[in-house]
Design a protein around this motif. Structure first.
Motif, PDB file in Angstrom:
ATOM      1  N   VAL A   1     -10.032 -25.195  -4.415  1.00  0.00           N
ATOM      2  CA  VAL A   1      -9.809 -25.186  -2.963  1.00  0.00           C
ATOM      3  C   VAL A   1      -9.067 -26.452  -2.529  1.00  0.00           C
ATOM      4  CG1 VAL A   1     -10.936 -25.273  -0.708  1.00  0.00           C
ATOM      5  CG2 VAL A   1     -11.752 -23.687  -2.453  1.00  0.00           C
ATOM      6  N   GLY A   2      -9.451 -27.581  -3.115  1.00  0.00           N
ATOM      7  CA  GLY A   2      -8.782 -28.834  -2.794  1.00  0.00           C
ATOM      8  C   GLY A   2      -7.305 -28.806  -3.152  1.00  0.00           C
ATOM      9  N   VAL A   3      -7.011 -28.227  -4.346  1.00  0.00           N
ATOM     10  CA  VAL A   3      -5.626 -28.114  -4.769  1.00  0.00           C
ATOM     11  C   VAL A   3      -4.825 -27.236  -3.807  1.00  0.00           C
ATOM     12  CG1 VAL A   3      -4.086 -27.242  -6.566  1.00  0.00           C
ATOM     13  CG2 VAL A   3      -6.110 -28.565  -7.202  1.00  0.00           C
ATOM     14  N   VAL A   4      -5.447 -26.095  -3.408  1.00  0.00           N
ATOM     15  CA  VAL A   4      -4.764 -25.184  -2.473  1.00  0.00           C
ATOM     16  C   VAL A   4      -4.490 -25.880  -1.143  1.00  0.00           C
ATOM     17  CG1 VAL A   4      -4.992 -23.065  -1.143  1.00  0.00           C
ATOM     18  CG2 VAL A   4      -5.671 -23.100  -3.552  1.00  0.00           C
ATOM     19  N   ILE A   5      -5.510 -26.587  -0.616  1.00  0.00           N
ATOM     20  CA  ILE A   5      -5.346 -27.306   0.655  1.00  0.00           C
ATOM     21  C   ILE A   5      -4.252 -28.357   0.533  1.00  0.00           C
ATOM     22  CG2 ILE A   5      -6.462 -28.893   2.259  1.00  0.00           C
ATOM     23  CD1 ILE A   5      -9.068 -27.366   1.753  1.00  0.00           C
TER      24      ILE A   5
ATOM     25  N   VAL B   1       3.410 -28.407   1.750  1.00  0.00           N
ATOM     26  CA  VAL B   1       4.428 -27.482   2.259  1.00  0.00           C
ATOM     27  C   VAL B   1       4.710 -27.747   3.729  1.00  0.00           C
ATOM     28  CG1 VAL B   1       4.944 -25.075   2.782  1.00  0.00           C
ATOM     29  CG2 VAL B   1       3.996 -25.683   0.549  1.00  0.00           C
ATOM     30  N   TYR B   2       3.639 -27.851   4.524  1.00  0.00           N
ATOM     31  CA  TYR B   2       3.817 -28.079   5.966  1.00  0.00           C
ATOM     32  C   TYR B   2       4.410 -29.461   6.249  1.00  0.00           C
ATOM     33  CZ  TYR B   2       1.532 -23.763   7.393  1.00  0.00           C
ATOM     34  OH  TYR B   2       1.237 -22.462   7.614  1.00  0.00           O
TER      35      TYR B   2
END
Length: 581
Positions: free
Chosen positions: A47-51, A57-58
């Motif tokens: 989850v940390g990697v995804v966040i 990206v943003y």
């Protein structure tokens, strides 16, 4: 082994088996708990990697947006923002609310060359709709490395639908606004026109841009919201009459140019102004010959119309009065030149006769009585030697001798040696008949109260009264007879000037003009007409102003007087009515 012993043995085995299982359960629980913690930790890491990925990206997107925000528009896109392309111009209306210029929605064709699959095929397809397409230039655009190219501006709805049906990838349409002039060339030199980007190029269109609209557009502060219309002083009905009279005179006299203007004598408002040749502002390309407004942006020697100002100058300086006489029996020889009368009476003339017979000798003597310096000062005061102030951007500067000598003053007294615009001559003529008040002409509505606040008193009112008498006298007995209209008291002064060709005056090319006012007892309007190089069956230059320019004024007044609200008067005292059975 007895039965009892076997039972005891089984119980003992069962006891040990249960203890082993209990020990096994405890061990298994520890194993399961350890595996669960590892799986939970792995999930948290994922989850940390995804966040972190989303944040990255943003962050990149945000950075690019900031970069685009600080970049120049040209580096962001070749296509202007839609709101700027669709920016409105205000409608232009005549004094009665009739539309002279308005915006209509249209589209323009563009291409994105990087999306074009086959440039040759695209050009061939487009040519089936746009038959006049420049094949070589279009192919160059479609095969270029750019990301945007205009192909055709302001298409018709039919062309748009036909190109859509072709289904060419990389071809698109951009909404725009096109300026439309319902009257075509009727008021072209007054209204002006806009270029392909809807920017005013001439006339009142350019005036509107000069009032700040061009600056707002450059800053991107214009929108497609409708703007407050701009109302002009022009009366479209009178404007159409003036132009129609000019067209007929041009055809009748085979002239190279003609012009006319109608001015309110008490407000300075231009009710109508036309000049031929003209052009259609809906399609100005290819009409270069008609772009020049001969009324306001061209200068001419106005000939004997200048005698009106010379006589007014003599009266205003008290050098002559209406009972004065001037000796016109002999030509004047000055500086190697001989000044004589075209219609010489070879006798002593009264001031009204000098005006009636258009005596060069008589006006030359008036100028000599006043003096050269005072002559120059008078013409400057009445607005004939300085650039005229008005809203129209295209206004020419008069020309005059660099150094005024006596010979200059003498020739200028009868209209040779100074060149002014016909509009400027008409404006000075207004001051001759309205009580001596000089008013800058305006193409915008102006009340009489507003006019009185800005008017300059340039003549003694008594001089203006005398000039009205002389205009009326010439309209009845002199060269202005052909301008008279039954019921409307028209007075004025003609001017037939030889044109200069290769530095010399020639007598076969004339510039004819007529300066008039009506009703002359209390003038409400001043009308001026001119015709350039009129021809008749007798040859070039045979048509004098009394036979060409004066009838033009008569036609304009005859057809427009009722529209202008001037009631006809009949009989000696004007009390008789025209009765039709």
């Amino acid at each position: 082994m007895t039965f009892l012993s076997r039972i005891m043995l089984l119980k003992s085995r069962a006891h040990f088996s249960t203890d082993g299982q209990r020990g096994g359960v405890t061990a298994n629980n520890l194993t399961i708990k350890g595996a669960g913690k590892r799986k939970s930790q792995m999930a948290k890491n994922r989850v940390g990697v995804v966040i972190a990925g989303f944040c990255l990206v943003y962050a990149v997107i945000g950075g690019r947006l900031v970069q685009y925000g600080y970049a120049q528009p040209e580096t962001v896109s070749s296509i202007l923002p839609a709101d700027r392309l669709m920016a409105s111009r205000p409608d232009i209306l005549d004094r009665n609310g009739e539309v002279l210029a308005t915006d209509i929605r249209t589209v323009s064709l563009f291409a994105e060359p990087h999306k074009i699959v086959d440039a040759d095929e695209a050009v061939e397809r487009l040519q089936t709709v746009l038959t006049d397409l420049d094949v070589r230039d279009t192919y160059r655009k479609l095969s270029s490395d750019s990301r945007f190219q205009w192909l055709r501006r302001q298409l018709t709805p039919k062309q748009q639908s036909q190109i859509l049906a072709l289904g060419i990838p990389g071809i698109g349409f951009r909404p725009e606004k096109r300026r439309f002039y319902p009257g075509g060339p009727t008021a072209s030199h007054v209204v002006g026109y806009v270029n392909i980007d809807n920017r005013g190029m001439t006339g009142m269109e350019k005036y509107i841009d000069n009032q700040g609209m061009a600056d707002l557009r450059a800053l991107g502060m214009t929108t497609d919201a409708p703007l407050e219309p701009v109302k002009l002083s022009i009366d479209l009905r009178v404007q159409n009459i003036v132009r129609d009279v000019l067209v007929k005179a041009m055809d009748k006299f085979k002239a190279i140019g003609a012009g006319g203007v109608v001015i309110d004598a008490h407000t300075g408002e231009i009710l109508a102004m036309a000049s031929l040749p003209d052009y259609d502002p809906n399609n100005p390309v290819g009409s270069e010959e008609g772009w020049l407004s001969r009324m306001a942006n061209a200068t001419f020697e106005m000939g004997s119309t200048f005698k009106s100002f010379t006589v007014a100058m003599g009266l205003d300086h008290k050098k002559i009065n209406m009972n004065s006489t001037l000796d016109a029996r002999y030509p004047i020889r000055l500086g190697g030149f001989t000044i004589k009368d075209f219609h010489g009476k070879n006798r002593i003339l009264t001031v009204p006769e000098v005006f009636q017979y258009s005596s060069n000798i008589g006006t030359a003597k008036i100028a000599d009585l006043v003096g050269t310096d005072a002559h120059k000062e008078f013409l400057t005061r009445i607005g004939l030697l300085t650039r005229m102030q008005t809203e129209l951007p295209e206004v020419a500067m008069p020309s005059q001798p660099r150094v005024w000598k006596k010979i200059n003053s003498v020739t200028i007294s009868f209209g040779h040696g100074v060149s002014t615009t016909p509009l400027q001559t008409a404006v000075a003529g207004v001051a001759l008949v309205n009580g001596g008040k000089l008013l800058n002409p305006t193409f915008l509505p102006r009340t009489r109260e507003q006019a009185d606040q800005i008017a300059q008193q340039v003549l003694d009112p008594a001089t203006s009264t005398d000039m009205r008498f002389l205009f009326r006298w010439n309209g009845i007995k002199g060269s202005g007879k052909n301008a008279r209209v039954e019921g409307f008291d028209v007075g004025g002064k003609t001017g037939t000037a030889d044109k200069v060709v290769n530095g010399r005056y020639v007598n076969d090319k004339n510039f004819n003009a007529f300066l008039a006012a009506f009703p002359i007892d209390n003038p409400r309007y001043v009308v001026l007409s001119f015709i350039d190089e009129p021809k008749t069956d007798k040859g070039n230059g045979a048509a004098l102003a009394g036979n060409s320019a004066a009838p033009m004024v008569g036609d304009i007044i005859r057809r427009s007087a009722a529209i202008l609200g001037v009631e006809p008067k009949f009989g000696e005292d004007g009390s008789a009515l025209l009765v039709s059975y």
